[in-house]
Structure formats: C-alpha cells, structure tokens
Design an enzyme around this catalytic site. Sequence first.
Site, PDB file in Angstrom:
ATOM      1  N   TYR A  82       0.801  -1.356   0.045  1.00 35.98           N
ATOM      2  CA  TYR A  82      -0.046  -0.024  -0.129  1.00 35.98           C
ATOM      3  C   TYR A  82       1.019   1.259   0.071  1.00 35.98           C
ATOM      4  O   TYR A  82       0.490   2.199  -0.548  1.00 35.98           O
ATOM      5  CB  TYR A  82      -1.001  -0.078   1.098  1.00 35.98           C
ATOM      6  CG  TYR A  82      -1.991   1.151   1.095  1.00 35.98           C
ATOM      7  CD1 TYR A  82      -3.164   0.935   0.538  1.00 35.98           C
ATOM      8  CD2 TYR A  82      -1.643   2.184   1.533  1.00 35.98           C
ATOM      9  CE1 TYR A  82      -4.160   1.954   0.071  1.00 35.98           C
ATOM     10  CE2 TYR A  82      -2.588   3.317   1.458  1.00 35.98           C
ATOM     11  CZ  TYR A  82      -3.951   3.084   0.839  1.00 35.98           C
ATOM     12  OH  TYR A  82      -4.585   4.114   0.640  1.00 35.98           O
ATOM     13  N   PHE A 134      -6.913  21.781 -24.533  1.00 36.91           N
ATOM     14  CA  PHE A 134      -7.203  20.426 -24.414  1.00 36.91           C
ATOM     15  C   PHE A 134      -8.765  20.009 -23.757  1.00 36.91           C
ATOM     16  O   PHE A 134      -9.018  20.619 -22.613  1.00 36.91           O
ATOM     17  CB  PHE A 134      -6.214  19.567 -24.013  1.00 36.91           C
ATOM     18  CG  PHE A 134      -6.542  17.964 -24.337  1.00 36.91           C
ATOM     19  CD1 PHE A 134      -6.556  17.411 -25.580  1.00 36.91           C
ATOM     20  CD2 PHE A 134      -6.671  17.033 -23.208  1.00 36.91           C
ATOM     21  CE1 PHE A 134      -6.946  16.032 -25.721  1.00 36.91           C
ATOM     22  CE2 PHE A 134      -7.262  15.806 -23.377  1.00 36.91           C
ATOM     23  CZ  PHE A 134      -7.343  15.377 -24.905  1.00 36.91           C
ATOM     24  N   THR A 135      -9.363  19.062 -24.006  1.00 31.47           N
ATOM     25  CA  THR A 135     -10.776  18.846 -23.564  1.00 31.47           C
ATOM     26  C   THR A 135     -10.812  18.789 -22.017  1.00 31.47           C
ATOM     27  O   THR A 135     -11.550  19.602 -21.431  1.00 31.47           O
ATOM     28  CB  THR A 135     -11.459  17.574 -24.189  1.00 31.47           C
ATOM     29  OG1 THR A 135     -10.659  16.387 -24.002  1.00 31.47           O
ATOM     30  CG2 THR A 135     -11.742  17.684 -25.554  1.00 31.47           C
ATOM     31  N   ASP A 225       1.981  20.416 -20.017  1.00 30.72           N
ATOM     32  CA  ASP A 225       1.031  19.312 -20.411  1.00 30.72           C
ATOM     33  C   ASP A 225       2.105  18.473 -21.234  1.00 30.72           C
ATOM     34  O   ASP A 225       2.543  18.468 -22.278  1.00 30.72           O
ATOM     35  CB  ASP A 225      -0.184  19.343 -21.176  1.00 30.72           C
ATOM     36  CG  ASP A 225      -0.804  18.192 -21.411  1.00 30.72           C
ATOM     37  OD1 ASP A 225      -0.360  17.128 -21.299  1.00 30.72           O
ATOM     38  OD2 ASP A 225      -2.203  18.327 -21.791  1.00 30.72           O
ATOM     39  N   LYS A 268       0.072   7.878 -23.292  1.00 33.61           N
ATOM     40  CA  LYS A 268       0.644   8.406 -24.677  1.00 33.61           C
ATOM     41  C   LYS A 268       1.859   8.128 -24.838  1.00 33.61           C
ATOM     42  O   LYS A 268       2.512   6.780 -25.028  1.00 33.61           O
ATOM     43  CB  LYS A 268       0.254   9.928 -24.915  1.00 33.61           C
ATOM     44  CG  LYS A 268      -1.083  10.523 -24.342  1.00 33.61           C
ATOM     45  CD  LYS A 268      -2.081   9.764 -24.962  1.00 33.61           C
ATOM     46  CE  LYS A 268      -3.465  10.270 -24.501  1.00 33.61           C
ATOM     47  NZ  LYS A 268      -3.946  11.723 -23.826  1.00 33.61           N
ATOM     48  N   ARG A 392     -12.816  15.527 -34.059  1.00 34.28           N
ATOM     49  CA  ARG A 392     -12.077  16.664 -33.294  1.00 34.28           C
ATOM     50  C   ARG A 392     -12.712  17.865 -33.971  1.00 34.28           C
ATOM     51  O   ARG A 392     -11.938  18.532 -34.587  1.00 34.28           O
ATOM     52  CB  ARG A 392     -10.587  16.675 -33.426  1.00 34.28           C
ATOM     53  CG  ARG A 392     -10.213  15.538 -32.426  1.00 34.28           C
ATOM     54  CD  ARG A 392      -9.929  15.734 -30.811  1.00 34.28           C
ATOM     55  NE  ARG A 392     -10.965  15.259 -30.110  1.00 34.28           N
ATOM     56  CZ  ARG A 392     -10.711  14.711 -28.709  1.00 34.28           C
ATOM     57  NH1 ARG A 392      -9.559  15.145 -28.268  1.00 34.28           N
ATOM     58  NH2 ARG A 392     -11.695  14.282 -28.129  1.00 34.28           N
ATOM     59  N   PHE A 459     -18.558  14.765 -26.484  1.00 34.75           N
ATOM     60  CA  PHE A 459     -18.193  14.136 -27.446  1.00 34.75           C
ATOM     61  C   PHE A 459     -17.858  12.625 -27.162  1.00 34.75           C
ATOM     62  O   PHE A 459     -18.182  11.605 -28.056  1.00 34.75           O
ATOM     63  CB  PHE A 459     -16.843  14.583 -28.235  1.00 34.75           C
ATOM     64  CG  PHE A 459     -15.701  14.514 -27.073  1.00 34.75           C
ATOM     65  CD1 PHE A 459     -15.433  15.554 -26.115  1.00 34.75           C
ATOM     66  CD2 PHE A 459     -14.984  13.471 -27.119  1.00 34.75           C
ATOM     67  CE1 PHE A 459     -14.473  15.562 -25.496  1.00 34.75           C
ATOM     68  CE2 PHE A 459     -13.752  13.385 -26.081  1.00 34.75           C
ATOM     69  CZ  PHE A 459     -13.674  14.417 -25.140  1.00 34.75           C
TER      70      PHE A 459
HETATM   71  C1  LIG Z   1      -4.965  12.465 -23.198  1.00 36.49           C
HETATM   72  C2  LIG Z   1      -4.758  13.953 -23.006  1.00 36.49           C
HETATM   73  C3  LIG Z   1      -4.836  14.257 -21.717  1.00 36.49           C
HETATM   74  C4  LIG Z   1      -5.561  13.775 -20.580  1.00 36.49           C
HETATM   75  O1  LIG Z   1      -4.882  12.489 -20.287  1.00 36.49           O
HETATM   76  P1  LIG Z   1      -5.628  11.300 -19.672  1.00 36.49           P
HETATM   77  O2  LIG Z   1      -4.617  10.180 -19.468  1.00 36.49           O
HETATM   78  O3  LIG Z   1      -6.613  10.938 -20.872  1.00 36.49           O
HETATM   79  O4  LIG Z   1      -6.723  11.732 -18.605  1.00 36.49           O
HETATM   80  C5  LIG Z   1      -4.217  15.517 -21.394  1.00 36.49           C
HETATM   81  N1  LIG Z   1      -3.663  16.465 -22.141  1.00 36.49           N
HETATM   82  C6  LIG Z   1      -3.579  15.895 -23.738  1.00 36.49           C
HETATM   83  C7  LIG Z   1      -2.780  16.761 -24.622  1.00 36.49           C
HETATM   84  C8  LIG Z   1      -3.903  14.677 -24.022  1.00 36.49           C
HETATM   85  O5  LIG Z   1      -3.601  14.115 -25.080  1.00 36.49           O
END
Ligand SMILES: *Cc1c(COP(=O)(O)O)cnc(C)c1O
Length: 467
Positions: A82, A134-135, A225, A268, A392, A459
């Site tokens: 943990y 970004f969303t 980011d 990613k 998009r 979306f």
């Molecule tokens: C995917 C993404 C996020 C969010 O990450 P999650 O792991 O999906 O929560 C933030 N910024 C960018 C540019 C992304 O492509």
Amino acid sequence: MAKEPQGRRPTRRSWAEPWKVKVVEPIKMLSPAERERAIAEAGYNTFLLRSEDVYIDLLTDSGTSAMSDWQWAGMMMGDEAYAGSRNFYHLEAAIREHYGYRYVVPTHQGRGAENLLSRILIEPGDFVPGNMYFTTTRLHQELAGGTFVDVIVPEAHDPADESPFKGNVDLEALEALIRKVGADRIPYVCIAGTVNMAGGQPMSMANARAVRELTARHGIRVMLDATRAVENAYFIQQREPGYRDKPVAEILREYCSCTDGCTMSGKKDALVNIGGWLAVNERELYEEASNLVVVYEGLHTYGGMAGRDMEAMARGIVESVDDDHIHARVGQVEYLGHKLIDLGVPVVRPIGGHAVYLDARAFYPQIRQDDFPAQTLAASLYADSGVRAMERGIVSAGRDAETGEHHYPALELVRLTIPRRVYTQAHMDLTAESVAAVFDARESARGLKMTYEPKYLRFFQARFEPL
Ligand SMILES: *Cc1c(COP(=O)(O)O)cnc(C)c1O
C-alpha cells in the site's frame, strides 16, 4: 559527379521498426451490412462502438500502445504494498532522469494530475492561458473557477499552413493578456507540446524559452502538459536549427527545463495502458499535491496505480526516449499522412506526431458546421472499412460555459490516431485506401443531427441520427 545507378535499385533506403512481433491479437472486419448496423446502434458516435466490431482502431493513441517484453517482465515485479512500493521509486527515478522535475505524484491518468494542479493553483476568477485547449485540461481549469484563454499562434488554425512549429505560443497575445488581467490573475501558463487539438503540432525550443522569459518577468509559473513531449522533442531534433545531432532524451530535458512542472498522461508517450503523474519543482506545491492526491486518487506513492503499472510506466519512459523508437513512431504517422496527401485527400499539414487529421470542412463543404461534418466523416469511414477514427471539431469543442452556445472551432477535423507499436504498414495502406474511397463519395454526404447531449465532454457519449 557519380552516375546514378542503373536499373531498379532504389537510391533511398527504407527503414523499419526497431522491434519484431512476439504476440498477436486477432482482429476481423465485419460485413458492410453489419458495419452499417453497428454504427447506427452506436448513434453514429465512434466512441459508442464495441471494440470487437472495429477492424483497425485509430480512435486514439491513449492507452492503446503495445508494451515491450521488458515492460511485461516488469509487470511481474510489481510490489503491491500500500505504501512505499519499490515501483514508485523506480518511476520517480525515471521521471527525474528524463523529465528533470524534482517531485513526483503518481495519478491514475493525465486528468487526475490536471484535477490536482487546477485545484491547487486556480482561484475563481483566474485566467489560464494555453496553446490551444485540450478537452479535459480546460474542463478542470473551468471546474476550479478559471477561464481558459487560447494564446496559440494564428497559423495553428489554418490546416493548410506548412509552418514547422504550429504549436507555438503567440507571445504578443500572452503579453496582452497579462497586461489586461494582471499577472496575479494568472496562476500559470499551461503549455503543451505537441498540441493535440491543433493536429499534433509541435512547439519549438526557442518558443518555450521565450515563454519562460516572458513569464519570469511577471512571476508567473509555466506548467507543461507533457503528454506528448517526447514526440515534440523529436520534431525539435528534426526541424529546429542546432538540434539535429542531439539525442531526443537530451532535448526533452532541455524542453522541460523551461517549465516549473508538468501533468502527464502516461497512456501516450510513456507506452502504457494506464497511468499518469504530476511533477513539480517547488516543495510547497508538492506537499499540497501529495496531500490532495490522497482524496482523489490514492496514497502519494501509488496515486491510483498498481505497483506493476508504475513499473511498466517507469520502463516505458526509458523506451520512449530512445531515438530509434521515436523515429519509427512518428515515421509511421508520416507514412500514412503522405500517402493520403498523394491520394489528394485534404489533411492538416504538416503531418503531426501521433495522428493524421482529415480536414472535414474541405471534405464536405456542403455540410454546415452545425450539422457536424467531422462526426459524419468518422461515421462514414467506419461504415466503409471498419476503421475507427475520432471527431475533433464542433462536438469535441462543446459549449461555452457562460452563453451555452456551441463553441465553433476553426478546425473541423477527424483524427486518425496511430497507437504505438501496434499496426503494420499494410494496416496504414488499407486505411489510406478507405479514406480515399470515402473522399470519392463525398458529394452524397448530408450531415447529422444530435439526439442526445451529455453535459460534460459531450463527444464521448453524444448520439446522432442521419439528416
Ligand atoms: C490524453 C490527454 C490528456 C488527458 O490524459 P488522460 O490520461 O486521458 O486523462 C491531457 N492532455 C493531452 C494533450 C492529452 O492528449
């Protein structure tokens, strides 16, 4: 000058991926009638398809990469304690070495880190400038009471513009905002490289440094980011004078050194199916984050991840900065992009790092933006071949938090996103042929009507019917 060699011998040598396949996962293409039924049942939203009904899945590169044998071996080394799992310390060491930040708080994925950062730094009434939204990032900023302000360079909004760094921050726009609202209303500038919503476009090192200088004069933090910062570092290596001979790993560290911390979606660049982190250099911020993470994610040494997942991500980070890996990764995306350009299909230029973006406005000039051209195109592509892409455009852009009106983004795109180390050149060829077939049938397309609209991030779950 030496004479060109005669005959069929090519003058340019091909390159190939720096890996071979050890495990395969079967996929199958449904019949045309079955595909028509599947997309209708999914409300013409590719997010609502069953993955079993998809032939080539280009919905996203998020969490869809193939892990290496070394990462899988690491999964067996999970320390599922943990508190204080050894895998956390491996992860922390990998982030310190390759991204250069001092303190690390793991989170279940990128938006977990965005939530923590937004809650800690944003006060109601604040402004958060960024190089395009970004969303999830913007939503967390808004939920914390902030207002996102787009300060990306204008060429980012033009799909045909060939500038090498369309992800750059417009320094004049940023300075104008600082002058207008005052530095104390701007908790941080949020920069991203590459810029997902602009078509996977990179920002240059020169621009990152300039943002650093400008904000330092006003005492404003810069948060990165870092989701696709490795891909961004590769573009700097390829396109920015003075970086050709530097390893991507070195460029990544230099890029991160222009910022005070990062949020990261490990799904990613970092080659894992789940995971993320928040990293900062300031001790005080770290203390707040490691306290808050307990509320939303888990203890500060696992943050919502299993020990094995942290190990896979630590190893994924190491693999992600390998020059051969990143060359092959972006090279495959460019292969698909140039194939589509050769076929006369309108795509965002230059080709981005993780995806090829089809320009749905140019595809379907007869469909008004209110009738969702990109959503229509993604649905048509699935019906043609079982290839799944993502909208998009206006659907992703959502509604203005104040007026309730649609945001009308300049870019109305369909994203063909390439998972890392998953598909072959033949899959890319089939995809290009299918896009070309949909393009040839473009005049008969008519658009969609939205029949269900969720309140947040619509979306993902919105439903549509053909007009
Ligand atoms: C995917 C993404 C996020 C969010 O990450 P999650 O792991 O999906 O929560 C933030 N910024 C960018 C540019 C992304 O492509």
